[in-house]
Design a protein around this motif. Structure first.
Motif: not given
Length: 123
Positions: A59, A62-63, A66, A78-79, A81-83, A85-86, A122
């Motif tokens: 995860v 990818k952040v 990218s 972004e790291v 927030q993405t964590l 979500e995952a 979030y």
């Protein structure tokens, strides 16, 4: 407060304000503290009750690897927030991103930023 610690995750990205950073890229190192209840997994010995470190690495990779960002602060946000979500079991996270040898005047080993976020940030 239980923690899963991931230290020294290394990635190659193109983040920074200067054109050479966006063109040449550089290495970034990420340290994470994942705040979660480890009691269920400690008792069950079942990965489904915890957070898979390998998936966390993917995860974050990818952040960081990218889309180029001007600010490392944005990458860290972004790291986080993405964590969230995952990984639904994640309650809070501390993200530290180290940027070695920044192209700024002077002699530096690195510069870095650290953020702490909770799931409620979030919602």
């Amino acid at each position: 407060m239980d923690k899963i610690l991931l230290n020294g995750l290394m990635f190659y990205g193109y983040h920074g304000l200067f054109p050479e950073e966006n063109k040449l890229g550089q290495r970034f190192t990420v340290d994470l503290e994942l705040i979660t209840d480890l009691k269920p997994s400690g008792r069950s010995d079942n990965m489904n009750d915890s957070i898979d470190y390998g998936q966390v690495y993917q995860v974050v990779q990818k952040v960081v690897e990218s889309e180029a960002r001007d600010l490392v602060e944005t990458v860290a946000e972004e790291v986080a927030q993405t964590l969230f979500e995952a990984f639904k079991k994640l309650d809070a996270v501390k993200v530290y991103i180290d940027k070695p040898g920044p192209p700024i005047p002077g002699y530096y080993k690195s510069v870095g930023i650290e953020i702490y976020r909770e799931r409620q940030d979030y919602v």
